[in-house]
Write an enzyme that holds these catalytic residues in place. Structure first.
Site, PDB file in Angstrom:
ATOM      1  N   ARG A 172      -2.752  -2.321  -3.254  1.00 49.00           N
ATOM      2  CA  ARG A 172      -4.222  -1.568  -3.054  1.00 49.00           C
ATOM      3  C   ARG A 172      -3.966  -0.132  -3.888  1.00 49.00           C
ATOM      4  O   ARG A 172      -2.963   0.543  -3.952  1.00 49.00           O
ATOM      5  CB  ARG A 172      -4.000  -1.119  -1.203  1.00 49.00           C
ATOM      6  CG  ARG A 172      -5.018  -0.306  -1.156  1.00 49.00           C
ATOM      7  CD  ARG A 172      -4.780   0.802  -0.200  1.00 49.00           C
ATOM      8  NE  ARG A 172      -6.191   1.723   0.121  1.00 49.00           N
ATOM      9  CZ  ARG A 172      -5.956   2.882   0.594  1.00 49.00           C
ATOM     10  NH1 ARG A 172      -5.080   3.470   1.164  1.00 49.00           N
ATOM     11  NH2 ARG A 172      -7.211   3.528   0.642  1.00 49.00           N
TER      12      ARG A 172
ATOM     13  N   GLU B  50      -7.892  -5.080   5.835  1.00 44.22           N
ATOM     14  CA  GLU B  50      -7.758  -4.968   4.211  1.00 44.22           C
ATOM     15  C   GLU B  50      -6.661  -5.599   3.408  1.00 44.22           C
ATOM     16  O   GLU B  50      -6.787  -6.185   2.439  1.00 44.22           O
ATOM     17  CB  GLU B  50      -7.599  -3.320   3.942  1.00 44.22           C
ATOM     18  CG  GLU B  50      -8.932  -2.453   4.452  1.00 44.22           C
ATOM     19  CD  GLU B  50      -8.690  -1.031   4.614  1.00 44.22           C
ATOM     20  OE1 GLU B  50      -8.183  -0.688   5.674  1.00 44.22           O
ATOM     21  OE2 GLU B  50      -9.134  -0.274   3.675  1.00 44.22           O
TER      22      GLU B  50
ATOM     23  N   GLU C 136     -13.655   0.288  16.293  1.00 42.80           N
ATOM     24  CA  GLU C 136     -13.173  -1.034  17.137  1.00 42.80           C
ATOM     25  C   GLU C 136     -12.991  -0.586  18.552  1.00 42.80           C
ATOM     26  O   GLU C 136     -13.015  -1.452  19.445  1.00 42.80           O
ATOM     27  CB  GLU C 136     -11.912  -1.493  16.440  1.00 42.80           C
ATOM     28  CG  GLU C 136     -11.966  -2.105  15.152  1.00 42.80           C
ATOM     29  CD  GLU C 136     -10.803  -2.431  14.212  1.00 42.80           C
ATOM     30  OE1 GLU C 136      -9.845  -2.839  14.848  1.00 42.80           O
ATOM     31  OE2 GLU C 136     -10.952  -2.152  12.899  1.00 42.80           O
TER      32      GLU C 136
ATOM     33  N   GLY D 285     -12.720   5.648  11.207  1.00 38.96           N
ATOM     34  CA  GLY D 285     -11.151   5.858  11.386  1.00 38.96           C
ATOM     35  C   GLY D 285     -11.139   7.299  11.247  1.00 38.96           C
ATOM     36  O   GLY D 285     -11.993   8.178  11.371  1.00 38.96           O
ATOM     37  N   ASN D 286      -9.865   7.610  10.908  1.00 44.03           N
ATOM     38  CA  ASN D 286      -9.511   9.264  10.717  1.00 44.03           C
ATOM     39  C   ASN D 286     -10.521   9.635   9.410  1.00 44.03           C
ATOM     40  O   ASN D 286     -11.082  10.665   9.534  1.00 44.03           O
ATOM     41  CB  ASN D 286      -8.073   9.354  10.414  1.00 44.03           C
ATOM     42  CG  ASN D 286      -7.634  10.818  10.982  1.00 44.03           C
ATOM     43  OD1 ASN D 286      -8.403  11.416  11.719  1.00 44.03           O
ATOM     44  ND2 ASN D 286      -6.631  11.357  10.780  1.00 44.03           N
TER      45      ASN D 286
ATOM     46  N   ASN E 122       0.764  -1.217   0.000  1.00 47.66           N
ATOM     47  CA  ASN E 122       0.048   0.140  -0.318  1.00 47.66           C
ATOM     48  C   ASN E 122       0.895   1.211  -0.133  1.00 47.66           C
ATOM     49  O   ASN E 122       1.511   1.510   0.993  1.00 47.66           O
ATOM     50  CB  ASN E 122      -0.922  -0.175   1.069  1.00 47.66           C
ATOM     51  CG  ASN E 122      -1.690   1.213   1.517  1.00 47.66           C
ATOM     52  OD1 ASN E 122      -1.769   1.993   0.600  1.00 47.66           O
ATOM     53  ND2 ASN E 122      -2.555   1.192   2.538  1.00 47.66           N
TER      54      ASN E 122
ATOM     55  N   ARG F 132     -11.896  16.172   7.905  1.00 45.64           N
ATOM     56  CA  ARG F 132     -12.451  16.440   6.684  1.00 45.64           C
ATOM     57  C   ARG F 132     -14.117  16.874   7.212  1.00 45.64           C
ATOM     58  O   ARG F 132     -14.605  16.301   7.995  1.00 45.64           O
ATOM     59  CB  ARG F 132     -12.590  15.378   5.681  1.00 45.64           C
ATOM     60  CG  ARG F 132     -11.479  14.812   5.158  1.00 45.64           C
ATOM     61  CD  ARG F 132     -11.612  13.781   4.058  1.00 45.64           C
ATOM     62  NE  ARG F 132     -10.343  12.982   3.640  1.00 45.64           N
ATOM     63  CZ  ARG F 132     -10.267  11.832   3.818  1.00 45.64           C
ATOM     64  NH1 ARG F 132     -11.227  10.941   3.924  1.00 45.64           N
ATOM     65  NH2 ARG F 132      -9.090  11.240   3.295  1.00 45.64           N
TER      66      ARG F 132
ATOM     67  N   HIS G 182     -13.280   3.244   0.780  1.00 46.50           N
ATOM     68  CA  HIS G 182     -12.951   2.077   1.964  1.00 46.50           C
ATOM     69  C   HIS G 182     -13.646   0.836   1.584  1.00 46.50           C
ATOM     70  O   HIS G 182     -14.110   0.034   2.304  1.00 46.50           O
ATOM     71  CB  HIS G 182     -13.849   2.466   3.254  1.00 46.50           C
ATOM     72  CG  HIS G 182     -13.188   3.855   3.937  1.00 46.50           C
ATOM     73  ND1 HIS G 182     -13.762   4.849   4.570  1.00 46.50           N
ATOM     74  CD2 HIS G 182     -11.790   4.052   4.150  1.00 46.50           C
ATOM     75  CE1 HIS G 182     -12.833   5.837   5.146  1.00 46.50           C
ATOM     76  NE2 HIS G 182     -11.926   4.968   4.762  1.00 46.50           N
TER      77      HIS G 182
HETATM   78  P1  ADP Z   1      -6.967   5.941   9.647  1.00 43.51           P
HETATM   79  O1  ADP Z   1      -6.553   4.283   8.743  1.00 43.51           O
HETATM   80  O2  ADP Z   1      -8.168   6.441   8.633  1.00 43.51           O
HETATM   81  O3  ADP Z   1      -6.021   6.816   9.698  1.00 43.51           O
HETATM   82  P2  ADP Z   1      -7.483   4.494  11.897  1.00 43.51           P
HETATM   83  O4  ADP Z   1      -8.585   3.550  11.442  1.00 43.51           O
HETATM   84  O5  ADP Z   1      -6.124   4.139  12.370  1.00 43.51           O
HETATM   85  O6  ADP Z   1      -7.541   5.514  11.029  1.00 43.51           O
HETATM   86  O7  ADP Z   1      -8.315   5.195  13.243  1.00 43.51           O
HETATM   87  C1  ADP Z   1      -7.416   6.263  13.535  1.00 43.51           C
HETATM   88  C2  ADP Z   1      -8.532   6.983  14.838  1.00 43.51           C
HETATM   89  O8  ADP Z   1      -9.066   6.080  15.539  1.00 43.51           O
HETATM   90  C3  ADP Z   1      -7.833   7.972  15.654  1.00 43.51           C
HETATM   91  O9  ADP Z   1      -7.624   9.391  15.071  1.00 43.51           O
HETATM   92  C4  ADP Z   1      -8.758   7.982  16.693  1.00 43.51           C
HETATM   93  O10 ADP Z   1      -9.558   9.162  16.583  1.00 43.51           O
HETATM   94  C5  ADP Z   1      -9.354   6.789  16.928  1.00 43.51           C
HETATM   95  N1  ADP Z   1      -9.201   5.963  17.912  1.00 43.51           N
HETATM   96  C6  ADP Z   1      -7.894   5.021  17.928  1.00 43.51           C
HETATM   97  N2  ADP Z   1      -7.784   4.481  19.100  1.00 43.51           N
HETATM   98  C7  ADP Z   1      -8.863   4.820  20.052  1.00 43.51           C
HETATM   99  C8  ADP Z   1      -9.376   4.593  21.348  1.00 43.51           C
HETATM  100  N3  ADP Z   1      -8.886   3.772  21.852  1.00 43.51           N
HETATM  101  N4  ADP Z   1     -10.370   5.280  21.808  1.00 43.51           N
HETATM  102  C9  ADP Z   1     -11.103   6.192  20.790  1.00 43.51           C
HETATM  103  N5  ADP Z   1     -10.725   6.508  19.706  1.00 43.51           N
HETATM  104  C10 ADP Z   1      -9.642   5.824  19.075  1.00 43.51           C
END
Ligand code: ADP
Length: 400
Positions: A88, A380, A329, A205-206, A7, A236, A177
Site C-alpha cells: 500500500r 483494502e 460499519e 473512520g478516524n 502497509n 482533522r 482512501h
Molecule cells: P482509521 O483506520 O482511520 O484509524 P477506523 O476505520 O479503524 O479508523 O475507525 C476508527 C473510528 O471508528 C474510531 O475512532 C471510532 O470513532 C469509530 N468506531 C469504532 N467502533 C465504533 C463503534 N462500535 N461505535 C461507534 N464508533 C466506532
C-alpha cells in the site's frame, strides 16, 4: 498462490498473508514502535492472538521477524512460498491511475511524490526496500490510495488558484482512501447488479472521506491535495476558510508548522468537543448531556449530509449510499442522522435494521427505497492482494 500484503508507517508495519485460492487470510499482524523503545509484534495465527516483545531496529528487521514467526508457526516452510508482495502506497501523484509492478523507476516516481505526502511515502518506500532486501526475486506491486481518484475531471480536481501553481507544483485535489472506495463501490455494484450506477461511498473512520462513483469511476471526493480537507474527522478540521491561515498567523503568532499541527491533530471531533476523537466516547458524552459533544456530532452529520447532497446532484441521482470503516460499519446513530430527511429523493432507511447492523455486510434501506443503503465492511488488503495477483498473472502470461 500466496500474496503478502504490506502497509508500512514511519514506525509500524501491518501485514496480511493471503492464500488467493479462496481468498483466505492465513496470518495477519502488526509490528509497532519500530526503531524505538518498546517495539513489539502482535499477530493472529490459527485463530490465536500472540505478542512478541523485542528490539526491532528497522523495517528490514521487522519483515525478517514476521517471516521467522511464520516459519516457526509452520504457516510457511520457506519464504520462497510467497508468490508476490502487494504494497500500500499513499501517494502516486498524477503518475499512476492504477496499480503497477514495482521497478526502480516506480520507486523513483514514488520518491518524487514524497513532496506531496512527506509523512507517508518515505515509510512506504522503506517497506518496499525492506521486502526487496529479504525477498529479492519476488515480484512486488504498488497499490496507491490516490489512484482511484485519477478519473476525476479537471473541473472537479482543480483549485481556483493561479494556474501556474498547478503547472509548477501540481497543486490540485488528489483524494485518498481510493482503495477502500474502489472496494466498497465494486461490492455495491455487484449488489445492485449493474455497473452503470450512481454510488456515494462514505469511508468514515478516524480519517474520513466521501466519494462520488459514477459507472465505477471516481468523479469527486471530499479530501483534497492532502487528507486534511473535506469532512470533519477525528482530529482533522476538514474544509475551513483558507484565509483563516494568515489570520491565525497574525493573531496567535503561529508558524505554518504549528497551524498544520492544529489542523491535523487538534481539530475535528476532538477539537470541537474537547473530549475525544472517538465516536463511542462522544456519543456517551452526548447521551449524558454534554453540549460540545452534541455540537461536534451535529457538525459532523451536517457536513456529511452536505457532501451526500452535492454528489447526488453532481451525478444526477443516486442508486446506492454506502457506509464503511470504523464509524460507517459500526455506528448506527451516524448512519441514521446521515439518512434522515432524504425520503424526498426516494431514500427510506430501515431504522430497526440499521440499529442492529455492526461490522457486517447488510442492506439497511427498506425494500421500497429507490436509493439502496448498504453497510459494506471495507477490505483494502484484499483489494491490494487482488490487484497484485492480476498484475503478476498478466506478467506471467506475457512471459509464457
Ligand atoms: P482509521 O483506520 O482511520 O484509524 P477506523 O476505520 O479503524 O479508523 O475507525 C476508527 C473510528 O471508528 C474510531 O475512532 C471510532 O470513532 C469509530 N468506531 C469504532 N467502533 C465504533 C463503534 N462500535 N461505535 C461507534 N464508533 C466506532
Amino acid at each position: 498462490m500466496k500474496i503478502f500484503v504490506v502497509n508500512t508507517g514511519s514506525s509500524s508495519l501491518k501485514y496480511q498473508l493471503i492464500e488467493m485460492n479462496g481468498e483466505e487470510v492465513i496470518s495477519k499482524g502488526l509490528v509497532e514502535r519500530i526503531g524505538t523503545e518498546g517495539s513489539s509484534m502482535t499477530y493472529h495465527v490459527k485463530g490465536e492472538k500472540r505478542k512478541i516483545e523485542k528490539t526491532i531496529p528497522n523495517h528490514t528487521d521487522a519483515i525478517k521477524l514476521v517471516f521467522e514467526t511464520l516459519k516457526e508457526d509452520r504457516v510457511l516452510t520457506d519464504i520462497s512460498e510467497i508468490d508476490a508482495v502487494g504494497h500500500r502506497v499513499v501517494h502516486a501523484g498524477e503518475k499512476y491511475s492504477g496499480s503497477v509492478l514495482i521497478t526502480e523507476d516506480v520507486v523513483n516516481a514514488l520518491d518524487e511524490c514524497s513532496f506531496f505526502a512527506p509523512l507517508h511515502n518515505p515509510p512506504n518506500i522503506k517497506g518496499i526496500r525492506a521486502c526487496q532486501e529479504v525477498m529479492p526475486d519476488v515480484p512486488m506491486v504498488g497499490v496507491f490510495d490516490t489512484a482511484f481518484h485519477q478519473t476525476m475531471p479537471d473541473y472537479s480536481y482543480m483549485y481556483a488558484l493561479p494556474y501556474e501553481l498547478y503547472e509548477k507544483y501540481r497543486v490540485r485535489r488528489y483524494g485518498f482512501h481510493g482503495t477502500s472506495h474502489r472496494y466498497v463501490s465494486q461490492v455495491a455494484m455487484e449488489l445492485l447488479g449493474k455497473k452503470e450506477s450512481k454510488i456515494i461511498s462514505c469511508h468514515l473512520g478516524n480519517g474520513a472521506s466521501v466519494c462520488a462513483v459514477l459507472n465505477g469511476k471516481s468523479i469527486d471526493t471530499s479530501m483534497g491535495h492532502t487528507p486534511t480537507g473535506g469532512l470533519i474527522m477525528g482530529t482533522r478540521c476538514g474544509d475551513v476558510d483558507p484565509a483563516l491561515i494568515p489570520i491565525l498567523e497574525n493573531v496567535e503568532g503561529l508558524s505554518a508548522k504549528q497551524i498544520d499541527d492544529i489542523m491535523n491533530k487538534k481539530s475535528g471531533m476532538l477539537g470541537v468537543s474537547g473530549i475525544s476523537n472517538d465516536f463511542r466516547d462522544l456519543e456517551n458524552a452526548f447521551h449524558e448531556g454534554n453540549r460540545r459533544a452534541k455540537l461536534a456530532l451535529e457538525m459532523f452529520d451536517y457536513r456529511l449530509k452536505k457532501f451526500i447532497g452535492a454528489y447526488t446532484i453532481a451525478m444526477g441521482g443516486l442508486d446506492a449510499l454506502v457506509f464503511t470503516a470504523g464509524i460507517g460499519e459500526n455506528d448506527y446513530e451516524t448512519r441514521y442522522e446521515a439518512c434522515k430527511g432524504m425520503e424526498f429523493m426516494g431514500l427510506y432507511l430501515d431504522v430497526e435494521k440499521n440499529k442492529s447492523v455492526r461490522g457486517e455486510l447488510a442492506e439497511i434501506s427498506l425494500p421500497e427505497s429507490k436509493v439502496k443503503v448498504y453497510v459494506i465492511p471495507t477490505n483494502e488488503e484484499l483489494m491490494i492482494a487482488r490487484d497484485t495477483l492480476e498484475i503478476v498473472k498478466s506478467i506471467q502470461a506475457v512471459k509464457a
